[in-house]
Design a protein around this motif. Sequence first.
Motif, PDB file in Angstrom:
ATOM      1  N   VAL A 124      10.111 -44.213 -30.482  1.00 44.46           N
ATOM      2  CA  VAL A 124      10.268 -45.320 -29.825  1.00 44.46           C
ATOM      3  C   VAL A 124      10.389 -44.867 -28.182  1.00 44.46           C
ATOM      4  CG1 VAL A 124      11.777 -47.219 -29.190  1.00 44.46           C
ATOM      5  CG2 VAL A 124      11.237 -46.638 -31.613  1.00 44.46           C
ATOM      6  N   LEU A 125      11.204 -43.603 -27.941  1.00 43.19           N
ATOM      7  CA  LEU A 125      11.267 -43.495 -26.611  1.00 43.19           C
ATOM      8  C   LEU A 125      10.181 -42.638 -26.221  1.00 43.19           C
ATOM      9  CD1 LEU A 125      14.858 -42.011 -26.836  1.00 43.19           C
ATOM     10  CD2 LEU A 125      14.423 -44.416 -26.067  1.00 43.19           C
ATOM     11  N   GLY A 126       9.156 -42.438 -26.872  1.00 50.28           N
ATOM     12  CA  GLY A 126       7.759 -42.146 -26.311  1.00 50.28           C
ATOM     13  C   GLY A 126       7.492 -40.537 -26.673  1.00 50.28           C
ATOM     14  N   MET A 127       8.477 -40.106 -27.292  1.00 43.14           N
ATOM     15  CA  MET A 127       8.101 -38.602 -27.543  1.00 43.14           C
ATOM     16  C   MET A 127       6.888 -38.476 -28.675  1.00 43.14           C
ATOM     17  SD  MET A 127      10.751 -35.597 -29.112  1.00 43.14           S
ATOM     18  CE  MET A 127      11.754 -35.562 -27.764  1.00 43.14           C
ATOM     19  N   PRO A 128       5.852 -37.575 -28.262  1.00 40.60           N
ATOM     20  CA  PRO A 128       4.584 -37.290 -29.077  1.00 40.60           C
ATOM     21  C   PRO A 128       5.186 -36.747 -30.657  1.00 40.60           C
ATOM     22  CG  PRO A 128       4.627 -36.158 -27.177  1.00 40.60           C
ATOM     23  CD  PRO A 128       5.991 -36.597 -27.201  1.00 40.60           C
ATOM     24  N   GLU A 142      13.826 -39.244 -36.106  1.00 42.49           N
ATOM     25  CA  GLU A 142      12.488 -39.174 -35.633  1.00 42.49           C
ATOM     26  C   GLU A 142      11.836 -40.729 -34.969  1.00 42.49           C
ATOM     27  OE1 GLU A 142       9.658 -37.587 -38.646  1.00 42.49           O
ATOM     28  OE2 GLU A 142       8.057 -38.465 -37.562  1.00 42.49           O
ATOM     29  N   ILE A 143      11.912 -41.614 -35.819  1.00 42.06           N
ATOM     30  CA  ILE A 143      11.475 -42.996 -35.336  1.00 42.06           C
ATOM     31  C   ILE A 143      12.115 -43.368 -33.760  1.00 42.06           C
ATOM     32  CG2 ILE A 143      11.535 -45.367 -35.728  1.00 42.06           C
ATOM     33  CD1 ILE A 143       9.886 -43.884 -37.706  1.00 42.06           C
ATOM     34  N   GLY A 144      13.418 -42.997 -33.777  1.00 41.95           N
ATOM     35  CA  GLY A 144      14.109 -43.137 -32.601  1.00 41.95           C
ATOM     36  C   GLY A 144      13.435 -42.560 -31.393  1.00 41.95           C
ATOM     37  N   LEU A 145      13.069 -41.359 -31.508  1.00 41.87           N
ATOM     38  CA  LEU A 145      12.244 -40.429 -30.373  1.00 41.87           C
ATOM     39  C   LEU A 145      10.960 -40.795 -30.272  1.00 41.87           C
ATOM     40  CD1 LEU A 145      13.580 -37.024 -31.961  1.00 41.87           C
ATOM     41  CD2 LEU A 145      14.235 -37.906 -29.736  1.00 41.87           C
ATOM     42  N   ASP A 149       4.477 -34.996 -33.110  1.00 47.73           N
ATOM     43  CA  ASP A 149       4.525 -33.578 -33.698  1.00 47.73           C
ATOM     44  C   ASP A 149       5.909 -33.329 -33.126  1.00 47.73           C
ATOM     45  OD1 ASP A 149       2.387 -33.769 -34.937  1.00 47.73           O
ATOM     46  OD2 ASP A 149       1.322 -32.309 -33.569  1.00 47.73           O
ATOM     47  N   GLU A 150       6.195 -33.397 -31.538  1.00 49.22           N
ATOM     48  CA  GLU A 150       7.408 -33.099 -31.079  1.00 49.22           C
ATOM     49  C   GLU A 150       8.673 -33.738 -31.639  1.00 49.22           C
ATOM     50  OE1 GLU A 150       8.928 -32.831 -26.436  1.00 49.22           O
ATOM     51  OE2 GLU A 150       6.843 -33.159 -26.781  1.00 49.22           O
ATOM     52  N   ALA A 151       8.541 -34.978 -31.946  1.00 50.57           N
ATOM     53  CA  ALA A 151       9.522 -35.784 -32.431  1.00 50.57           C
ATOM     54  C   ALA A 151       9.742 -35.182 -33.887  1.00 50.57           C
ATOM     55  CB  ALA A 151       9.035 -37.379 -32.558  1.00 50.57           C
ATOM     56  N   ARG A 152       8.866 -35.014 -34.792  1.00 55.77           N
ATOM     57  CA  ARG A 152       9.115 -34.580 -36.115  1.00 55.77           C
ATOM     58  C   ARG A 152       9.927 -33.057 -35.965  1.00 55.77           C
ATOM     59  NH1 ARG A 152       5.066 -36.060 -40.229  1.00 55.77           N
ATOM     60  NH2 ARG A 152       5.875 -37.880 -39.676  1.00 55.77           N
ATOM     61  N   THR A 153       9.520 -32.274 -35.156  1.00 51.51           N
ATOM     62  CA  THR A 153      10.244 -31.134 -35.015  1.00 51.51           C
ATOM     63  C   THR A 153      11.631 -31.243 -34.538  1.00 51.51           C
ATOM     64  OG1 THR A 153       7.825 -29.934 -34.763  1.00 51.51           O
ATOM     65  CG2 THR A 153       9.863 -28.562 -34.121  1.00 51.51           C
ATOM     66  N   PHE A 154      11.567 -31.945 -33.569  1.00 50.67           N
ATOM     67  CA  PHE A 154      12.992 -32.107 -32.714  1.00 50.67           C
ATOM     68  C   PHE A 154      14.008 -32.815 -33.771  1.00 50.67           C
ATOM     69  CE2 PHE A 154      16.043 -34.306 -30.307  1.00 50.67           C
ATOM     70  CZ  PHE A 154      16.329 -33.208 -29.307  1.00 50.67           C
ATOM     71  N   ALA A 155      13.514 -33.747 -34.481  1.00 51.73           N
ATOM     72  CA  ALA A 155      14.296 -34.512 -35.319  1.00 51.73           C
ATOM     73  C   ALA A 155      15.064 -33.597 -36.482  1.00 51.73           C
ATOM     74  CB  ALA A 155      13.548 -35.691 -35.886  1.00 51.73           C
ATOM     75  N   LYS A 156      14.098 -32.622 -36.891  1.00 56.02           N
ATOM     76  CA  LYS A 156      14.588 -32.055 -37.913  1.00 56.02           C
ATOM     77  C   LYS A 156      15.657 -30.782 -37.616  1.00 56.02           C
ATOM     78  CE  LYS A 156      10.853 -32.654 -41.101  1.00 56.02           C
ATOM     79  NZ  LYS A 156       9.614 -32.191 -41.538  1.00 56.02           N
ATOM     80  N   SER A 157      15.611 -30.675 -36.159  1.00 58.23           N
ATOM     81  CA  SER A 157      16.460 -29.455 -35.676  1.00 58.23           C
ATOM     82  C   SER A 157      17.919 -29.930 -35.093  1.00 58.23           C
ATOM     83  CB  SER A 157      15.637 -28.934 -34.364  1.00 58.23           C
ATOM     84  OG  SER A 157      15.616 -29.791 -33.493  1.00 58.23           O
ATOM     85  N   VAL A 158      18.313 -31.368 -35.311  1.00 54.97           N
ATOM     86  CA  VAL A 158      19.520 -31.546 -34.880  1.00 54.97           C
ATOM     87  C   VAL A 158      20.396 -32.199 -35.914  1.00 54.97           C
ATOM     88  CG1 VAL A 158      18.759 -31.751 -32.366  1.00 54.97           C
ATOM     89  CG2 VAL A 158      18.742 -33.711 -33.884  1.00 54.97           C
ATOM     90  N   VAL A 172      22.070 -35.776 -25.804  1.00 58.34           N
ATOM     91  CA  VAL A 172      20.649 -35.099 -25.631  1.00 58.34           C
ATOM     92  C   VAL A 172      19.854 -35.919 -24.753  1.00 58.34           C
ATOM     93  CG1 VAL A 172      18.729 -34.415 -26.854  1.00 58.34           C
ATOM     94  CG2 VAL A 172      20.920 -33.904 -27.891  1.00 58.34           C
ATOM     95  N   ALA A 173      19.534 -35.641 -23.527  1.00 57.88           N
ATOM     96  CA  ALA A 173      18.751 -36.478 -22.548  1.00 57.88           C
ATOM     97  C   ALA A 173      17.433 -36.414 -23.145  1.00 57.88           C
ATOM     98  CB  ALA A 173      18.950 -35.749 -21.218  1.00 57.88           C
ATOM     99  N   VAL A 174      16.796 -37.598 -23.162  1.00 60.11           N
ATOM    100  CA  VAL A 174      15.288 -37.580 -23.433  1.00 60.11           C
ATOM    101  C   VAL A 174      14.791 -38.362 -22.441  1.00 60.11           C
ATOM    102  CG1 VAL A 174      13.702 -38.580 -25.009  1.00 60.11           C
ATOM    103  CG2 VAL A 174      15.997 -37.557 -26.159  1.00 60.11           C
ATOM    104  N   PRO A 175      14.015 -37.783 -21.672  1.00 61.17           N
ATOM    105  CA  PRO A 175      13.163 -38.573 -20.406  1.00 61.17           C
ATOM    106  C   PRO A 175      12.127 -39.672 -21.153  1.00 61.17           C
ATOM    107  CG  PRO A 175      12.700 -36.230 -20.332  1.00 61.17           C
ATOM    108  CD  PRO A 175      13.477 -36.422 -21.678  1.00 61.17           C
ATOM    109  N   VAL A 176      12.188 -40.681 -20.726  1.00 65.07           N
ATOM    110  CA  VAL A 176      11.422 -41.877 -20.911  1.00 65.07           C
ATOM    111  C   VAL A 176      10.422 -42.398 -19.827  1.00 65.07           C
ATOM    112  CG1 VAL A 176      11.451 -44.290 -21.773  1.00 65.07           C
ATOM    113  CG2 VAL A 176      13.252 -43.002 -22.220  1.00 65.07           C
ATOM    114  N   SER A 177       9.109 -42.296 -20.282  1.00 63.31           N
ATOM    115  CA  SER A 177       8.239 -42.841 -18.991  1.00 63.31           C
ATOM    116  C   SER A 177       8.466 -44.341 -18.829  1.00 63.31           C
ATOM    117  CB  SER A 177       6.739 -42.434 -19.558  1.00 63.31           C
ATOM    118  OG  SER A 177       6.398 -43.195 -20.524  1.00 63.31           O
ATOM    119  N   PRO A 178       7.730 -44.685 -17.487  1.00 65.26           N
ATOM    120  CA  PRO A 178       7.704 -45.980 -17.256  1.00 65.26           C
ATOM    121  C   PRO A 178       6.860 -46.889 -18.375  1.00 65.26           C
ATOM    122  CG  PRO A 178       7.159 -44.675 -15.505  1.00 65.26           C
ATOM    123  CD  PRO A 178       7.140 -43.846 -16.639  1.00 65.26           C
ATOM    124  N   GLY A 179       5.981 -46.121 -18.873  1.00 64.50           N
ATOM    125  CA  GLY A 179       5.106 -47.139 -20.078  1.00 64.50           C
ATOM    126  C   GLY A 179       5.865 -47.531 -21.067  1.00 64.50           C
TER     127      GLY A 179
END
Lengths: 324, 171
Positions: free
Chosen positions: A232-236, A227-230, A238-247, A80-87
């Motif tokens: 750390v990678l910069g995912m907001p 969720e924590i991993g996501l 709410d989005e991280a929580r939803t995504f984390a539960k879906s995979v 699963v590719a997760v874009p990471v911002s420069p920040g």
Amino acid sequence: MASEPNLDALRGQPDQEFADRLRARLRQQPRGRTRPARGVLTKLAAGVAVAAGIGFALTIPTVRAKASSFLALFREVSFVAVPVSPGEVERVNGLDLEHLIGDRVQVLEQNASVDVTSREQASQASGFTVVLPTVLPEGAVQTAMSVGGRNVARITADTTRLKQVLGALGLSDLEVPDELDGETAMITVSPMVLTGYEQGERKASFIQGPMPEVLMPAGVDLAQLGEIGLRVLGMPADEARTFAKSVDWRTTFLVPVPPMATRFRQTLVGASRGIVIEGPIRDPETKAEKGNWNLLLWSQSGRVYGIRSTMRLSDVMAMANSLQ
Amino acid sequence: MPGRIVRWISREEINWDEVYAEQLPRVFNFFRYRCGNVADAEDLTSITFEKAWRGRDRYRRDKGAFSTWLYTIARNAAVDHYRARAPVVPLDEAALVATLAATPEDQTAGRSDAARLAVLLQTLSDRDRDLIALKYGAEMSNRDIAHATGLSESNVGTILHRAVQALREKW
């Protein structure tokens, strides 16, 4: 004012003897891809420790799990590719992870990579049947082959340190359960085979091997870890929580898409799903674009494969589809 | 593990012979402007290249140009250097510094431009000296200095202008 200051006055060539002495000293130090295994593993383990450690959340109060009850993760994976911002890259890279948690990482086994000269040697050294592309781009030749060493590390959770990491990352809204303190995770990186190819100035590195194994105490809430991993990678949040539960986190491998990438997409290698990430090659000094790089990752039958190259993507896909 | 993949795909293929030939004089000159004397400049140049060499796998091209990374190491080495020691001015320049505040133009007359500049640079603030060293020692553009320092390009230009003005007044 007497005259204009000569601002170039201090500039000059360093003493040649000094330059030669320093160059000789640098050359005495090891270089190349056989870098010390501990460095590789410590960094790898530290990275995983942050993700795993701050994500540890035991859903059952008894955490004295025996080895036999550990979960084995990542045996079969989808990427699963997760874009990471420069920040986010800056923030994570700005952490002194070795200082923060380095002493909580115990290297149990470390082995340096070795150069080999044939597929048979590579298979023998790695312990699995090595495959190679039967189709190469026009003019491309195999230039190198090496087998990475097996490395094993144990990470012990330290909630105080993990909270510091969270705080440093600005993720203090995530809680670290105190029960985690002293719990361990085991990471095993099996030998990977790396093969290099050159097509004029274009290069490709093909890596293959078993997926690294991460063994965690039974009862770990993998969704929360993910969720924590996501995050750390910069995912907001709410989005991280939803995504984390879906995979299914036992089979999902997050691949951060670095800021330098311009696009990524899913693809098929044979019947296996993979991902392609592409981006420009820039001159390190002038930043002028001088070509493109691509990364193809896919998994099949418990193995992970990757081709990182500056060759044409169509050529890379042809190589990937011709493995035997 | 994902971090490892990022490192793998973003690892810069560095030609160290090229880097050494091109950057050694620049890094050395950065320290000449930053610290003033040759001995310190050589020591700090060695430290910088040894750190860069040992940490070469940490260089990430997505974070910027190689020179930016190298000068991050160099600037940290300079900070550590100043932290570790009380300010030391070579003896032959100490007298000059002592008298500089009174009548700089007269007192520095007759000295070589290099010695005069070395002394005058010590009168600048740490930040100004850092930027002057990047500009005139390492010969970086204002844009690259902005990348290396985190300042805006216009801010770099302003600070450099004022620093040069200050040097001009004391020259």
